[in-house]
Scaffold this motif. Structure first.
Motif, PDB file in Angstrom:
ATOM      1  N   GLY A  91       0.797  -1.221   0.000  1.00 12.72           N
ATOM      2  CA  GLY A  91       0.000   0.000   0.000  1.00 12.72           C
ATOM      3  C   GLY A  91       0.828   1.268   0.000  1.00 12.72           C
ATOM      4  O   GLY A  91       2.019   1.277   0.285  1.00 12.72           O
ATOM      5  N   PHE A  92       0.146   2.361  -0.311  1.00 10.59           N
ATOM      6  CA  PHE A  92       0.743   3.691  -0.352  1.00 10.59           C
ATOM      7  C   PHE A  92       1.323   4.055   1.011  1.00 10.59           C
ATOM      8  O   PHE A  92       0.699   3.770   2.034  1.00 10.59           O
ATOM      9  N   PRO A  93       2.489   4.724   1.094  1.00 13.65           N
ATOM     10  CA  PRO A  93       3.375   5.146   0.007  1.00 13.65           C
ATOM     11  C   PRO A  93       4.551   4.188  -0.205  1.00 13.65           C
ATOM     12  O   PRO A  93       5.597   4.606  -0.684  1.00 13.65           O
ATOM     13  N   MET A  94       4.388   2.917   0.184  1.00 18.89           N
ATOM     14  CA  MET A  94       5.504   1.991   0.101  1.00 18.89           C
ATOM     15  C   MET A  94       5.927   1.727  -1.333  1.00 18.89           C
ATOM     16  O   MET A  94       7.093   1.430  -1.597  1.00 18.89           O
ATOM     17  N   GLY A  95       4.995   1.833  -2.285  1.00 19.96           N
ATOM     18  CA  GLY A  95       5.378   1.650  -3.681  1.00 19.96           C
ATOM     19  C   GLY A  95       6.438   2.651  -4.110  1.00 19.96           C
ATOM     20  O   GLY A  95       7.450   2.287  -4.733  1.00 19.96           O
ATOM     21  N   SER A  96       6.241   3.921  -3.753  1.00 20.33           N
ATOM     22  CA  SER A  96       7.216   4.949  -4.127  1.00 20.33           C
ATOM     23  C   SER A  96       8.494   4.812  -3.311  1.00 20.33           C
ATOM     24  O   SER A  96       9.602   5.001  -3.830  1.00 20.33           O
ATOM     25  N   ARG A  97       8.369   4.469  -2.042  1.00 18.41           N
ATOM     26  CA  ARG A  97       9.542   4.326  -1.172  1.00 18.41           C
ATOM     27  C   ARG A  97      10.449   3.193  -1.649  1.00 18.41           C
ATOM     28  O   ARG A  97      11.670   3.336  -1.705  1.00 18.41           O
ATOM     29  N   ILE A  98       9.856   2.045  -1.990  1.00 22.67           N
ATOM     30  CA  ILE A  98      10.648   0.901  -2.455  1.00 22.67           C
ATOM     31  C   ILE A  98      11.361   1.234  -3.754  1.00 22.67           C
ATOM     32  O   ILE A  98      12.545   0.918  -3.928  1.00 22.67           O
ATOM     33  N   CYS A  99      10.663   1.885  -4.683  1.00 19.32           N
ATOM     34  CA  CYS A  99      11.297   2.283  -5.943  1.00 19.32           C
ATOM     35  C   CYS A  99      12.479   3.216  -5.694  1.00 19.32           C
ATOM     36  O   CYS A  99      13.553   3.048  -6.286  1.00 19.32           O
ATOM     37  N   ALA A 100      12.288   4.208  -4.834  1.00 19.76           N
ATOM     38  CA  ALA A 100      13.354   5.175  -4.556  1.00 19.76           C
ATOM     39  C   ALA A 100      14.557   4.490  -3.932  1.00 19.76           C
ATOM     40  O   ALA A 100      15.712   4.761  -4.305  1.00 19.76           O
ATOM     41  N   GLN A 101      14.328   3.593  -2.978  1.00 23.99           N
ATOM     42  CA  GLN A 101      15.440   2.910  -2.315  1.00 23.99           C
ATOM     43  C   GLN A 101      16.202   2.016  -3.293  1.00 23.99           C
ATOM     44  O   GLN A 101      17.433   1.963  -3.268  1.00 23.99           O
ATOM     45  N   MET A 102      15.484   1.323  -4.176  1.00 29.27           N
ATOM     46  CA  MET A 102      16.154   0.444  -5.135  1.00 29.27           C
ATOM     47  C   MET A 102      16.953   1.243  -6.167  1.00 29.27           C
ATOM     48  O   MET A 102      18.019   0.808  -6.610  1.00 29.27           O
ATOM     49  N   LEU A 108      17.565  -0.931  -9.412  1.00 26.28           N
ATOM     50  CA  LEU A 108      16.463  -0.685 -10.343  1.00 26.28           C
ATOM     51  C   LEU A 108      16.806   0.559 -11.147  1.00 26.28           C
ATOM     52  O   LEU A 108      17.281   1.546 -10.586  1.00 26.28           O
ATOM     53  N   SER A 109      16.585   0.502 -12.451  1.00 26.41           N
ATOM     54  CA  SER A 109      16.918   1.654 -13.284  1.00 26.41           C
ATOM     55  C   SER A 109      15.955   2.803 -13.016  1.00 26.41           C
ATOM     56  O   SER A 109      14.788   2.593 -12.638  1.00 26.41           O
ATOM     57  N   HIS A 110      16.423   4.018 -13.220  1.00 23.43           N
ATOM     58  CA  HIS A 110      15.594   5.201 -13.020  1.00 23.43           C
ATOM     59  C   HIS A 110      14.405   5.179 -13.968  1.00 23.43           C
ATOM     60  O   HIS A 110      13.291   5.582 -13.611  1.00 23.43           O
ATOM     61  N   GLN A 111      14.611   4.684 -15.183  1.00 23.39           N
ATOM     62  CA  GLN A 111      13.545   4.639 -16.181  1.00 23.39           C
ATOM     63  C   GLN A 111      12.402   3.718 -15.736  1.00 23.39           C
ATOM     64  O   GLN A 111      11.236   4.107 -15.786  1.00 23.39           O
ATOM     65  N   GLU A 112      12.749   2.516 -15.289  1.00 22.88           N
ATOM     66  CA  GLU A 112      11.705   1.592 -14.876  1.00 22.88           C
ATOM     67  C   GLU A 112      11.050   2.054 -13.575  1.00 22.88           C
ATOM     68  O   GLU A 112       9.831   1.929 -13.405  1.00 22.88           O
ATOM     69  N   ALA A 113      11.836   2.592 -12.659  1.00 21.33           N
ATOM     70  CA  ALA A 113      11.270   3.098 -11.402  1.00 21.33           C
ATOM     71  C   ALA A 113      10.275   4.230 -11.659  1.00 21.33           C
ATOM     72  O   ALA A 113       9.275   4.360 -10.954  1.00 21.33           O
ATOM     73  N   SER A 114      10.544   5.061 -12.677  1.00 17.90           N
ATOM     74  CA  SER A 114       9.658   6.171 -13.007  1.00 17.90           C
ATOM     75  C   SER A 114       8.277   5.689 -13.424  1.00 17.90           C
ATOM     76  O   SER A 114       7.279   6.391 -13.220  1.00 17.90           O
ATOM     77  N   ALA A 115       8.211   4.499 -14.019  1.00 13.11           N
ATOM     78  CA  ALA A 115       6.921   3.922 -14.398  1.00 13.11           C
ATOM     79  C   ALA A 115       6.274   3.198 -13.224  1.00 13.11           C
ATOM     80  O   ALA A 115       5.084   3.350 -12.956  1.00 13.11           O
ATOM     81  N   ILE A 116       7.078   2.421 -12.493  1.00 18.61           N
ATOM     82  CA  ILE A 116       6.511   1.576 -11.434  1.00 18.61           C
ATOM     83  C   ILE A 116       5.952   2.405 -10.285  1.00 18.61           C
ATOM     84  O   ILE A 116       4.889   2.103  -9.738  1.00 18.61           O
ATOM     85  N   PHE A 117       6.635   3.493  -9.898  1.00 22.96           N
ATOM     86  CA  PHE A 117       6.178   4.211  -8.708  1.00 22.96           C
ATOM     87  C   PHE A 117       4.846   4.913  -8.958  1.00 22.96           C
ATOM     88  O   PHE A 117       4.110   5.229  -8.016  1.00 22.96           O
ATOM     89  N   VAL A 118       4.488   5.134 -10.216  1.00 23.75           N
ATOM     90  CA  VAL A 118       3.179   5.710 -10.527  1.00 23.75           C
ATOM     91  C   VAL A 118       2.079   4.672 -10.374  1.00 23.75           C
ATOM     92  O   VAL A 118       1.021   4.937  -9.801  1.00 23.75           O
TER      93      VAL A 118
END
Length: 304
Positions: A91-102, A108-118
């Motif tokens: 749940g929110f905001p763990m999706g964005s937090r996990i992407c940022a930490q990776m 995790l690439s910045h490009q893929e994280a930019s899609a996943i965190f949305v």
């Protein structure tokens, strides 16, 4: 100009706090109660565990298991499977937090994280089923439709976003060496509390702002329009308690939950600001997803 406006807003906010100390204290207590009773116990364990999994590299083994399932939903990489699945489950905001930490740790690439965190930074299914559907709507038969309304649109957007990527599937995904000791556990606990304390501060501030809007605006419609989008927990309570027709209330709750509220946007920014994930696109997509989920909710409500 921006600095002048910011200073004026801060001065005006301080003036309201001094003029209405009772309202301020009561609203702060309500915000902190929401955080303590609903947010802290629901998110803190996941915040600690996810931090430990990523720092110890144990997430890679989990990602290998989850990847076949995640690939049926989105064409993500093996490393991307972890934030995709974890974001929806935790749940929110763990999706964005996990992407940022990776991204910070080069996993995790910045490009893929930019899609996943949305697409994975959504309200948790536990919060949806318990607080929204059971407590506020009092309509447990709507659990499945509500989950589909909230989760299918971001998955559709995610499929489109992945198709527009270039070379994301060529990322190197060698299995990192597993490392586990008490320093990683200690860091995970401290990071988890830091994240949840930030969330508590935002919820408290937006609860105070909501209270001031309700104090100065007496009309129920304008209270809902202006105050509900600020923070979803208070916003959903306002919508469901205002006496609107069931179809309108259902549509409003779905749209607000999909968008995440202005407080949610602020919390997300605090999670991803260090790695500079695209917040402008995040806000735009969240509003479009809210519009699509709300529109479909309005159309199908008579058939539910």
């Amino acid at each position: 100009m921006k600095k002048t406006i910011s200073l004026l807003l801060l001065f005006f906010g301080l003036l309201l706090l001094l003029l209405h100390p009772t309202v301020t204290v009561r609203a702060a207590a309500q915000g902190l109660a929401i955080w303590y009773q609903n947010i802290l116990p629901a998110l803190l364990p996941f915040a600690i565990i996810s931090d430990i999994l990523i720092s110890s590299n144990a997430f890679f083994q989990i990602a290998r298991i989850l990847h076949p399932l995640a690939r049926r939903i989105l064409p993500c990489t093996k490393n991307g499977a972890f934030p995709v699945i974890a974001g929806f489950l935790f749940g929110f905001p763990m999706g964005s937090r996990i992407c940022a930490q990776m991204v910070e740790e080069g996993k995790l690439s910045h490009q893929e994280a930019s899609a996943i965190f949305v697409i994975s930074n959504n309200i948790s299914p536990i919060f949806i089923t318990s607080y929204i559907v059971h407590d506020r709507m009092r309509a447990d038969h709507l659990i499945l439709p509500v989950l589909l309304l909230l989760y299918v649109p971001p998955l559709i957007y995610g499929s489109i976003a992945y198709r527009r990527m270039r070379d994301f599937s060529k990322q190197t995904e060698t299995a990192p060496r597993l490392k586990m000791d008490f320093s990683i556990v200690d860091a995970g606990i401290m990071n988890g509390f830091e994240i949840l304390c930030k969330l508590g501060g935002y919820i408290m501030l937006f609860s105070i702002l909501t209270a001031f809007l309700q104090l100065y605006i007496s009309h129920p419609l304008w209270q809902t329009v202006l105050a509900a989008p600020l923070e979803i927990t208070n916003g959903i309570a306002l919508i469901t308690a205002a006496g609107y027709p069931a179809r309108i209330a259902f549509t409003g709750v779905i749209a607000l939950t999909s968008m995440g509220g202005i407080c949610g946007i602020a919390q997300t920014y605090s999670m991803v600001s260090r790695v500079r994930l695209p917040m402008k696109r995040y806000v735009l997509i969240k509003f479009l997803l809210a519009l699509s989920s709300g529109s479909v909710a309005y159309m199908i409500y008579p058939y539910l």
